[in-house]
Design an enzyme around this catalytic site. Structure first.
Site, PDB file in Angstrom:
ATOM      1  N   GLY A  52      61.512 -54.376 145.095  1.00  0.00           N
ATOM      2  CA  GLY A  52      61.744 -53.734 143.805  1.00  0.00           C
ATOM      3  C   GLY A  52      61.620 -54.754 142.692  1.00  0.00           C
ATOM      4  O   GLY A  52      61.677 -55.963 142.932  1.00  0.00           O
ATOM      5  N   CYS A  79      61.987 -58.413 150.644  1.00  0.00           N
ATOM      6  CA  CYS A  79      61.897 -58.972 149.300  1.00  0.00           C
ATOM      7  C   CYS A  79      63.165 -58.667 148.499  1.00  0.00           C
ATOM      8  O   CYS A  79      64.213 -59.198 148.818  1.00  0.00           O
ATOM      9  CB  CYS A  79      60.616 -58.463 148.634  1.00  0.00           C
ATOM     10  SG  CYS A  79      60.173 -59.411 147.194  1.00  0.00           S
ATOM     11  N   TYR A  80      63.095 -57.771 147.526  1.00  0.00           N
ATOM     12  CA  TYR A  80      64.330 -57.422 146.806  1.00  0.00           C
ATOM     13  C   TYR A  80      65.396 -56.935 147.792  1.00  0.00           C
ATOM     14  O   TYR A  80      66.585 -57.250 147.651  1.00  0.00           O
ATOM     15  CB  TYR A  80      64.036 -56.337 145.759  1.00  0.00           C
ATOM     16  CG  TYR A  80      65.250 -55.919 144.954  1.00  0.00           C
ATOM     17  CD1 TYR A  80      65.655 -56.641 143.847  1.00  0.00           C
ATOM     18  CD2 TYR A  80      66.003 -54.797 145.335  1.00  0.00           C
ATOM     19  CE1 TYR A  80      66.775 -56.269 143.129  1.00  0.00           C
ATOM     20  CE2 TYR A  80      67.127 -54.418 144.616  1.00  0.00           C
ATOM     21  CZ  TYR A  80      67.506 -55.161 143.507  1.00  0.00           C
ATOM     22  OH  TYR A  80      68.620 -54.790 142.803  1.00  0.00           O
ATOM     23  N   HIS A 174      56.196 -59.372 151.961  1.00  0.00           N
ATOM     24  CA  HIS A 174      55.909 -57.944 152.155  1.00  0.00           C
ATOM     25  C   HIS A 174      55.092 -57.731 153.424  1.00  0.00           C
ATOM     26  O   HIS A 174      53.873 -57.886 153.406  1.00  0.00           O
ATOM     27  CB  HIS A 174      55.141 -57.399 150.955  1.00  0.00           C
ATOM     28  CG  HIS A 174      55.986 -57.249 149.732  1.00  0.00           C
ATOM     29  ND1 HIS A 174      56.740 -56.122 149.483  1.00  0.00           N
ATOM     30  CD2 HIS A 174      56.240 -58.104 148.711  1.00  0.00           C
ATOM     31  CE1 HIS A 174      57.400 -56.273 148.348  1.00  0.00           C
ATOM     32  NE2 HIS A 174      57.114 -57.468 147.859  1.00  0.00           N
ATOM     33  N   GLU A 176      54.315 -54.989 154.721  1.00  0.00           N
ATOM     34  CA  GLU A 176      53.581 -53.722 154.711  1.00  0.00           C
ATOM     35  C   GLU A 176      52.180 -53.837 154.133  1.00  0.00           C
ATOM     36  O   GLU A 176      51.376 -52.935 154.278  1.00  0.00           O
ATOM     37  CB  GLU A 176      54.375 -52.652 153.939  1.00  0.00           C
ATOM     38  CG  GLU A 176      54.670 -52.953 152.479  1.00  0.00           C
ATOM     39  CD  GLU A 176      55.908 -53.833 152.299  1.00  0.00           C
ATOM     40  OE1 GLU A 176      56.314 -54.489 153.269  1.00  0.00           O
ATOM     41  OE2 GLU A 176      56.439 -53.883 151.175  1.00  0.00           O
ATOM     42  N   SER A 227      38.925 -26.699 144.736  1.00  0.00           N
ATOM     43  CA  SER A 227      37.633 -27.214 144.299  1.00  0.00           C
ATOM     44  C   SER A 227      36.609 -27.111 145.423  1.00  0.00           C
ATOM     45  O   SER A 227      35.420 -27.301 145.203  1.00  0.00           O
ATOM     46  CB  SER A 227      37.783 -28.689 143.915  1.00  0.00           C
ATOM     47  OG  SER A 227      38.059 -29.446 145.086  1.00  0.00           O
ATOM     48  N   GLY A 228      37.085 -26.821 146.626  1.00  0.00           N
ATOM     49  CA  GLY A 228      36.178 -26.849 147.765  1.00  0.00           C
ATOM     50  C   GLY A 228      36.228 -28.194 148.464  1.00  0.00           C
ATOM     51  O   GLY A 228      35.669 -28.375 149.534  1.00  0.00           O
ATOM     52  N   GLY A 229      36.922 -29.168 147.860  1.00  0.00           N
ATOM     53  CA  GLY A 229      37.066 -30.481 148.481  1.00  0.00           C
ATOM     54  C   GLY A 229      38.184 -30.475 149.517  1.00  0.00           C
ATOM     55  O   GLY A 229      38.945 -29.506 149.633  1.00  0.00           O
ATOM     56  N   VAL A 230      38.272 -31.575 150.245  1.00  0.00           N
ATOM     57  CA  VAL A 230      39.223 -31.644 151.346  1.00  0.00           C
ATOM     58  C   VAL A 230      40.681 -31.609 150.845  1.00  0.00           C
ATOM     59  O   VAL A 230      41.510 -30.873 151.386  1.00  0.00           O
ATOM     60  CB  VAL A 230      38.987 -32.937 152.174  1.00  0.00           C
ATOM     61  CG1 VAL A 230      40.041 -33.079 153.255  1.00  0.00           C
ATOM     62  CG2 VAL A 230      37.597 -32.913 152.784  1.00  0.00           C
ATOM     63  N   ASP A 231      40.982 -32.362 149.794  1.00  0.00           N
ATOM     64  CA  ASP A 231      42.376 -32.503 149.382  1.00  0.00           C
ATOM     65  C   ASP A 231      42.983 -31.178 148.914  1.00  0.00           C
ATOM     66  O   ASP A 231      44.044 -30.769 149.387  1.00  0.00           O
ATOM     67  CB  ASP A 231      42.513 -33.549 148.262  1.00  0.00           C
ATOM     68  CG  ASP A 231      41.911 -34.882 148.666  1.00  0.00           C
ATOM     69  OD1 ASP A 231      41.726 -35.086 149.884  1.00  0.00           O
ATOM     70  OD2 ASP A 231      41.614 -35.698 147.778  1.00  0.00           O
ATOM     71  N   SER A 232      42.294 -30.515 147.989  1.00  0.00           N
ATOM     72  CA  SER A 232      42.888 -29.270 147.485  1.00  0.00           C
ATOM     73  C   SER A 232      42.911 -28.213 148.593  1.00  0.00           C
ATOM     74  O   SER A 232      43.811 -27.373 148.642  1.00  0.00           O
ATOM     75  CB  SER A 232      42.162 -28.759 146.240  1.00  0.00           C
ATOM     76  OG  SER A 232      40.814 -28.485 146.504  1.00  0.00           O
ATOM     77  N   SER A 233      41.955 -28.267 149.511  1.00  0.00           N
ATOM     78  CA  SER A 233      41.928 -27.273 150.591  1.00  0.00           C
ATOM     79  C   SER A 233      43.085 -27.471 151.552  1.00  0.00           C
ATOM     80  O   SER A 233      43.756 -26.514 151.951  1.00  0.00           O
ATOM     81  CB  SER A 233      40.619 -27.371 151.380  1.00  0.00           C
ATOM     82  OG  SER A 233      39.535 -27.172 150.518  1.00  0.00           O
ATOM     83  N   LYS A 373      43.956 -40.805 152.347  1.00  0.00           N
ATOM     84  CA  LYS A 373      42.857 -39.886 152.661  1.00  0.00           C
ATOM     85  C   LYS A 373      42.731 -39.597 154.166  1.00  0.00           C
ATOM     86  O   LYS A 373      42.592 -38.449 154.573  1.00  0.00           O
ATOM     87  CB  LYS A 373      41.549 -40.500 152.143  1.00  0.00           C
ATOM     88  CG  LYS A 373      40.370 -39.562 152.182  1.00  0.00           C
ATOM     89  CD  LYS A 373      40.350 -38.705 150.946  1.00  0.00           C
ATOM     90  CE  LYS A 373      39.208 -37.721 150.972  1.00  0.00           C
ATOM     91  NZ  LYS A 373      39.217 -36.921 149.731  1.00  0.00           N
TER      92      LYS A 373
END
Ligand code: XMP
Length: 517
Positions: A52, A79-80, A174, A176, A227-233, A373
């Protein structure tokens, strides 16, 4: 389950990602929310205290409730989070000096040397030292009672510390981030020590996301722009699973989509998934507004503005809608936090519906906000979306408009759609689709002379574009074989009336961009 208490680091989500990769279920909660009652209710099997931006030397700086240390569960402080543990458990933290030896502020790559045997570091130090990523101003000056040092770096004498008997671990760097190459191993060791069996899956994520959507939305109605894209679908299918027909999707068809794309989207959502869908067929409006426009930025802005008007018009018809669903991913969240207000230059005005929720008085539902993604793709598969759909190349919001340099005409769009379909078909036939980040055709605003049969032709030239990329920020052109290029050119010229010359764009990004406009 594992609890990550978030103290506001830019990379807290990466901790969650590393744990998901280990098939461990975790949740991130902001420190303000985590009190004794919360801990009792959550009953974590292990706790991670994130990094943080604050300093534990400042009075009133963020802390976890003290009871976190008396639950008898393993704790990892980063870290923090390390400094919080030291301060809370009786050690001492000092503010960093930027220069000088021993415990100074430190940003960037550092190397940790072993200082003792610790199961948390199993698999580390095979080559003597380990690269890690540091980003801290303060440092631990005195260890809390019971703690020992197990790793040091020149500027962080307490790089790895632990009270192994209590399973309390605290690291200055870190683990990660990508720049700590053995970081994933450290998390793997931690969750093993904490007794996780690593049997959590995307199926469980889906269940949890559905529960969270139901809790957030209640009985209210939700609108989702598709939109027809993967994310919104994926977002739409997930939300529909959670709240059924309280969800309505609005698909704005601007007439700038690829061949058969609109039908595919409508069929898939309406017929396969039975999701209420408004097909806003508004191509006339968009193409009329774009008439005579050839400047790329004017095209983008015209489409963006109209998109919002059209979306709002259709959304207004959905009575009682209180939420707008978006397929925002985690990288969008980090970028908008770390780059907002930055001094960067606008290369291209991206399609953006950011202002829409406030304008329409809607709250946001963003069920993919924590995912990357590839995780969205895994979730999509889990939801039963076809592989062919999930693996699709990205497609820009302004669609074919920015693949048609110069003025956009219906004739050019028709030719472009056909040529693009042949190119993609070629790529699929040769089994190259998944190796390529994005491939498309751009129709050029010039006609050139050719000869076909015994006749003269005077038709458009086109450019093929295919690139490899990890994130779209940089890209290389795809090294097709000459045979492939030759065969593709022949097919396009034979099968698409209106094109008599094919070129291949071999510009990388930078200096080119992926799209032509
Ligand atoms: P460029 O052309 O800037 O594109 O190298 C990088 C990636 O972004 C996509 N792109 C867009 N995506 N709205 C989007 O949703 C846009 O306005 C837009 N412009 C470019 C492009 O297709 C590539 O994947």
């Amino acid at each position: 389950r594992l609890l990550i208490i978030d103290f506001g680091s830019q990379v807290t989500q990466l901790i969650a990602r590393r744990l998901r990769e280990l098939n461990v279920y975790c949740e991130i909660h902001p420190y303000q929310k985590v009190n004794d009652a919360f801990l009792d209710d959550f009953a974590p099997k292990a706790v991670i205290l994130s990094g943080g931006p604050d300093s534990v030397t400042r009075p009133g700086s963020p802390r976890p409730p003290q009871s976190v240390y008396t639950r008898g569960v393993p704790i990892l402080g980063i870290c923090y989070g390390q400094q919080v543990m030291m301060q809370d458990l009786g050690g001492r933290v000092e503010g960093g000096k930027i220069t000088g030896g021993g415990g100074t502020a430190e940003f960037g790559r550092a190397y940790v040397m072993p200082a003792g045997q610790l199961p948390l570091l199993d698999g580390w130090f095979e080559t003597g030292r380990e690269q890690v990523w540091m980003s801290h101003g303060d440092h631990v000056a005195q260890l809390a009672p019971g703690f020992e040092v197990y790793g040091t770096s020149p500027n962080a004498p307490f790089a790895v510390t632990a009270d192994a008997s209590r399973h309390f671990y605290a690291v200055q760097f870190h683990p990660e981030v990508h720049h700590t190459p053995k970081g994933a191993k450290l998390y793997e060791n931690f969750v093993r020590l904490a007794g996780f069996s690593g049997d959590w899956t995307m199926a469980a994520y889906r269940e949890e996301a559905i529960r969270a959507i139901r809790e957030q939305v209640g009985e209210a109605k939700v609108i989702c722009g598709l939109s027809g894209g993967v994310d919104s679908s994926v977002a739409a299918v997930l939300i529909h699973e959670a709240i059924g027909d309280q969800l309505t999707c609005v698909f704005v068809d601007h007439g700038l989509l690829r061949e058969d794309e609109a039908e595919q989207v409508v069929t898939m959502f309406r017929d396969t998934y039975n999701i209420p869908l408004i097909h806003a067929e508004e191509s006339e409006r968009f193409l009329t507004a774009l008439d005579g426009v050839s400047d790329p930025e004017t095209k983008r802005k015209t489409i963006g503005r109209l998109f919002i008007d059209v979306f709002q018009h259709y959304a207004d018809q959905i009575e009682g809608a209180a939420f707008l669903a978006q397929g925002t991913l985690y990288p969008d969240v980090i970028e908008s936090v770390s780059f907002s207000g930055g001094p960067s230059v606008t290369i291209k005005s991206h399609h953006n519906v950011g202002g829409l929720p406030e304008k329409m008085g809607l709250k946001l539902v963003e069920p993919l906000r924590e995912l990357f993604k590839d995780e969205v793709r895994a979730l999509g598969r889990e939801l039963g979306l076809p592989d062919s759909f999930i693996g699709r190349h990205p497609f820009p919001g302004p669609g074919l408009a920015i693949r048609c340099p110069g003025e956009i005409t219906r004739e050019k769009l028709d030719i472009l759609r056909k040529a693009d379909a042949v190119f993609i078909d070629q790529i699929r036939r040769h089994g190259l689709y998944d190796e390529i980040w994005q491939a498309f055709v751009a129709i050029l605003p010039v006609r050139t002379v050719g000869v076909m049969g015994d006749g003269r032709t005077y038709d458009f030239a086109c450019a093929l574009r295919a690139v490899t990329s990890v994130d779209g920020m940089t890209a290389d052109y795809y090294p097709f074989t000459h045979e492939f290029l030759g065969e593709t050119a022949t097919r396009i010229i034979n099968e698409v009336t209106g094109i008599n010359r094919v070129t291949y764009d071999i510009t990388s990004k930078p200096p080119g961009t992926i799209e032509w406009e």
